[in-house]
Design a protein around this motif. Structure first.
Motif, PDB file in Angstrom:
ATOM      1  N   LEU A  51      -7.921   3.650  -0.343  1.00 47.80           N
ATOM      2  CA  LEU A  51      -7.933   2.260   0.119  1.00 47.80           C
ATOM      3  C   LEU A  51      -9.374   1.746   0.241  1.00 47.80           C
ATOM      4  O   LEU A  51      -9.675   0.611  -0.114  1.00 47.80           O
ATOM      5  N   VAL A  82       0.848  -1.190   0.000  1.00 45.22           N
ATOM      6  CA  VAL A  82       0.000   0.000   0.000  1.00 45.22           C
ATOM      7  C   VAL A  82       0.888   1.246   0.000  1.00 45.22           C
ATOM      8  O   VAL A  82       1.844   1.336   0.764  1.00 45.22           O
ATOM      9  N   VAL A  90      -2.628   0.581  -4.402  1.00 43.49           N
ATOM     10  CA  VAL A  90      -2.083  -0.730  -4.113  1.00 43.49           C
ATOM     11  C   VAL A  90      -1.177  -1.119  -5.274  1.00 43.49           C
ATOM     12  O   VAL A  90      -1.595  -1.088  -6.422  1.00 43.49           O
ATOM     13  N   GLY A 101      -2.544   5.430  -0.716  1.00 45.43           N
ATOM     14  CA  GLY A 101      -3.550   4.389  -0.536  1.00 45.43           C
ATOM     15  C   GLY A 101      -3.795   3.579  -1.793  1.00 45.43           C
ATOM     16  O   GLY A 101      -4.741   2.797  -1.856  1.00 45.43           O
TER      17      GLY A 101
END
Lengths: 430, 543
Positions: free
Chosen positions: A164, A113, A119, A117
């Motif tokens: 996220l 991460v 990935v 936020g």
């Protein structure tokens, strides 16, 4: 001064090459002009992350073998899949010997991460970084607390949490944000130049503050099972500190790479340098190579800023001086060149072709794919077009790949550095 | 639908619009300003920031020259914190016609501009970086002016007195009753909402975009847009404005401003439909750098930071489409008289230097129409931040313990308002933009008081992201602070961060070589490599 191998550039590629050389008993020196790209890296090693359409690659080695190597010009094509596998293993083992254990998901990428936020697919990570062990949280609806150290200006948990939450991987989690505070460090903020990730890492390095910090983390995380913190959990004493903090909090703590300086990258940098020195390598910091003499396709010697008229000689040389940011490549009004030996580069002569119209263009920017042209064994060509047999180019100075678009910077640096070391060892023995 | 009623509506938040808003508010006339982008985001903020003495116009355009020197004196009093009294030089190079020197001296004298001949030795002592081969030099009272600060201070003064401003709002149409204009239909792009403003008079102060506004009113006004490009040199390589003593041409001036120097300016005719997508051409950059180097040889050894361009709003007053009768002067059109369209005024032409005079002329006409007797006072009343002579830096430092470098920069940008910003609060110790010494406290002040809607606006108020790194670290921090100070949600903050970096990129692209390319690689590495910002899904297209 006579070396078997003299390396120009002390980044991840030069160090990997140097460590391999000294581990086989070669006399090896590394000349470094300053901080390497590791200091602003994520600290994870990307092998191959994205298709050309930005779709994620899940099995990087397989992808490289099937689609990248046959292409021919990519640095991976020159290494070959076995050399890549061997190099990556060697790199992992090297760090492990220094106590820095890397996580990998067998032949698959895992996801770490980022500060925003997002990935990102990657191949090797420090164990403190978000990885597939987060899957434990999938079983039950768990909570993740993303915390910041109060007053730290290089991380904003809300921005990370926002993205996220949108990610399907994290849809089962309840994501909250918070702050930890230690009044003792309030005065550090008074100097506007301090309170970067490095300053906080030093606080963590001192074990006496750990119980207080752990307490703060528990209080701020509202019963969460997982905690995300900016990556500043110690630098010199990281493995032990991380272990202690996990015990004290009873939580799974993940580190999120920050704006530079990258503590995660610096841990790798420290470990590699330490290993190189332990094996008898000579690391010459703060010196800049000004040039050298190539006679009949052989680099005879080089000279540097600090060594003045002294000629540094070696059987083999490696140029791992990085791309533009590290000054391995230099750009002028309408020209791109390699500044040390004026080696042949692959680059457009029209400046308007160096970049894309928008900064975040999906195709990225062409200038990232420019670099020094080499043959299949990474030897460059001099100004007359003759191959320089005892000089190898490795890492970000190489052309025909885009470390950011493809997500392969670390992998190329390690593989090519390792590949050059193997060739040099072979050369020294014959 | 939201509905606002007022007396005067001003379209355009450039210096002229902002100045008009202030002038009208000071006369007690209820006024609202509507701007499609941000304050000073058009031509106002896209010039070299020269506080003209008028000497540049003295030989050919006496009217402009006298206007300039009069306004020069006024601005030095009312806008102290936006102005730097650097002084200016006109220098003759060996290749230049030496007779222009004498003409300039005589014309300045005639226009009432104090111009003094200096020996070349004196000139070099004043500005040591100057080309040592100059043949002659004249000293004039040129200075520098920060257009962002100037426009913002005008708006601030007005809003503190009851004036209102709506930025990032489009004018969709003008409301007409019979032949008269009665208001505007607007769309707020931030809120995604339509609204309507009704008033007695609509002032078209939209600069070059005024042609479009006139079209909405059903009247014709033809603009002849002319593009002017400039390059910014990293570091302040001169402390005095350096002009080339010759007939005005490309690349004949270097203006110091804040931490940088700016080489100006080119002049290229463009089509009206090109004004939204201006780019700086390679040949312009070459000319500016080559000619800049002749004035100050350091130029070739200094990093180029950005290139940018603006559009001069030249007006064709006769309506002759061939454009022979183009005026560089001020054009005030009462459309009631010219086109029998009541309640509609256009103010156009002119220059940043004469914004206050243009505002005064416009406000006079508005006041006359509204039968308001109160006279203009903008030449007397200082702008917020310029109320008194500036307090010495040491006093502030003693009080707060904040380092002089921070105090000095904040004082420089906000004048007396520094007291509202640099209080004894821990926020003020956190440096967000290291290049320009912007603290979290200054950002909070701007977000709460200065009509800031995104990071690009914030840059115009605080200089964040304008230094050598072009927003490398500070733009992420700024996005975080929008959330922290509750000026935006996390989702919008993500989008504005991306937009800000794209906006910076526009000015970097044309000069992408050397250290700028290095810096770009680093910035790209952070924001795409490390953050994956480009992979964040787009917003819902509101902005």
């Amino acid at each position: 001064m006579n070396y078997d191998c003299l390396i120009i550039g002390g980044g991840i590629s030069g160090l990997t090459c140097g460590i391999k050389c000294v581990s086989e008993g070669l006399r090896c020196g590394i000349l470094s002009s300053g901080m390497s790209a590791l200091h602003f890296s994520s600290g994870s090693i990307d092998l191959y992350g994205y298709h050309t359409n930005r779709k994620i690659v899940y099995q990087p080695l397989d992808y490289i073998e099937r689609l990248i190597i046959p292409e021919g010009r990519h640095p991976y094509s020159k290494c070959g899949i076995d050399m890549i596998r061997e190099g990556i293993s060697f790199f992992s083992e090297t760090l492990e010997k220094e106590g820095l254990v890397l996580y990998h998901n067998n032949d698959y990428n895992h996801f770490h991460v980022s500060t925003m936020g997002t990935v990102k697919p990657t191949y090797l990570s420090q164990r403190s970084v978000f990885n597939d062990s987060i899957k434990e949280g999938f079983k039950k609806r768990s909570k993740i607390a993303i915390l910041n150290f109060s007053g730290f200006r290089d991380f904003y948990p809300e921005l990370a949490a926002e993205n996220l939450r949108k990610n399907s991987l994290f849809s089962l989690f309840d994501i909250i944000t918070g702050e930890i505070e230690l009044p003792l460090f309030r005065r550090t903020e008074k100097n506007p130049h301090e309170f970067r990730s490095m300053d906080i890492a030093r606080i963590f390095d001192s074990e006496k503050y750990l119980p207080g910090i752990a307490n703060q983390i528990v209080n701020a995380s509202g019963g969460a099972l997982f905690v995300g913190l900016p990556a500043f959990i110690g630098i010199n004493n990281f493995t032990r500190i991380y272990q202690r903090l996990s015990e004290l909090t009873g939580m799974l703590i993940y580190e999120i790479p920050t704006l530079p300086p990258s503590i995660l990258g610096m841990r790798i940098d420290d470990a590699l340098k330490s290993r190189f020195a332990a094996l008898g390598g000579e690391f010459i910091a703060g010196d800049t190579v000004n040039g050298g003499e190539i006679v009949n396709g052989v680099l005879d010697h080089i000279h540097t800023e600090n060594h003045g008229s002294t000629r540094l000689r070696s059987k083999f040389f490696v140029l791992s001086s990085g791309s533009f940011f590290s000054r391995g490549l230099v750009s002028e009004f309408n020209m791109i060149r390699e500044p040390v030996f004026n080696l042949k580069v692959a680059a457009s002569e029209d400046r308007r072709e160096w970049y894309s119209p928008s900064f975040f263009q999906k195709e990225s920017h062409p200038f990232l794919e420019y670099g020094v042209v080499t043959n299949n064994t990474l030897n460059p060509e001099d100004t007359q077009g003759a191959t320089v047999e005892n000089l190898f180019c490795t890492g970000a100075i190489l052309p025909h790949y885009n470390p950011i678009r493809e997500g392969c910077g670390g992998g190329v640096a390690i593989s090519t550095g390792y590949f050059a070391a193997k060739k040099i060892i072979e050369g020294c023995r014959s | 639908m939201n509905y606002i009623e007022t007396q005067a509506i001003i379209i355009g938040g450039g210096a002229t619009g902002a100045g008009t808003l202030r002038d009208l508010t000071l006369r007690g006339i209820n006024s609202v300003l509507i701007e499609k982008n941000d304050i000073a985001s058009g031509t106002t903020g896209r010039n070299h920031g020269l506080l003209h003495s008028g000497a540049r116009y003295a030989v050919k355009d006496l009217e402009s020259a006298t206007e300039c020197i009069a306004e020069n004196r006024i601005l030095k009093k009312i806008a102290r914190h936006c102005v730097e009294d650097t002084g200016g030089l006109f220098v003759t190079l060996p290749e230049d016609d030496p007779s222009y020197h004498g003409k300039l001296l005589a014309s300045c004298k005639f226009a009432g501009i104090p111009a003094h001949e200096l020996s070349t030795k004196e000139a070099l002592a004043l500005e040591p970086n100057l080309n040592p081969d100059i043949l002659s030099a004249i000293r004039v009272p040129d200075g520098t002016i920060d257009p962002f600060r100037l426009a913002s201070a005008n708006v601030l003064d007005s809003t503190e007195r009851g004036g209102r401003i709506f930025t990032h709002c489009d004018v969709k149409s003008l409301i007409k009753e019979g032949s008269a204009v009665k208001g505007v239909q607007c769309y707020d792009r931030v809120k995604g909402m339509d609204f309507e403003i009704r008033g007695d008079i609509v002032v078209n102060a939209a600069g070059v975009w005024g042609q479009h506004i006139c079209g909405l009113a059903g009247v014709e006004l033809k603009m002849f847009p002319s593009k002017g490009s400039m390059v910014i040199i990293d570091y302040r390589i001169n402390n005095i404005v350096v002009n080339r003593c010759r007939v005005p041409a490309d690349g004949d001036i270097i203006v110091p401003g804040d931490t940088v120097s700016i080489i100006g300016t080119t002049s290229k005719k463009i089509e009206y439909n090109e004004i939204e997508r201006l780019i700086v051409d390679d040949d312009e950059i070459e000319v500016l750098l080559a000619d800049g180097e002749k004035l100050i040889p350091h130029v070739s050894k200094t990093r180029v930071l950005r290139a940018y361009c603006g559009v001069r709003p030249l007006v064709d007053i006769s309506g002759d489409i061939k454009g022979r009768d183009i005026s560089r002067g001020i054009v005030l059109v009462d459309h009631e008289e010219r086109d029998s369209t009541g309640g509609f005024i256009t103010i156009a032409g002119g220059k940043l230097m004469t914004y206050r005079l243009m505002a005064e002329m416009t406000a006079n006409l508005v006041a006359k129409k509204l039968k308001v007797k109160k006279k203009c006072s903008t030449h007397r009343i200082p702008l917020p931040g310029s109320e008194k002579k500036i307090q010495p830096m040491k006093q502030i430092k003693k009080f707060t313990g904040i380092p002089g470098s921070v105090t000095g920069s904040t004082l420089y940008r906000h004048g007396q308002r520094v007291h509202n910003i640099l209080t004894k609060d821990r926020k003020n110790y956190g440096l967000i933009c290291e290049c320009e010494m912007v603290t979290a406290g200054e950002i909070e002040y701007a977000l709460k008081n200065l009509n800031v809607k995104d990071i690009v606006d914030l840059r115009r108020r605080t200089r964040i992201g304008m230094g050598p790194c072009q927003g490398e670290l500070c733009s992420y921090r700024a996005a975080g602070l929008f959330v922290e100070f509750e000026a935006a949600g996390a989702k919008d903050a993500n989008i504005m961060l991306k937009d800000f970096l794209e906006e910076r990129w526009k000015g970097i692209k044309p000069i992408l070589w050397g250290d700028s390319l290095r810096e770009t690689e680093f910035t790209y590495w952070i924001y795409q490599g490390l953050f994956g910002l480009g992979d964040i899904p787009e917003g819902d297209g509101k902005k």
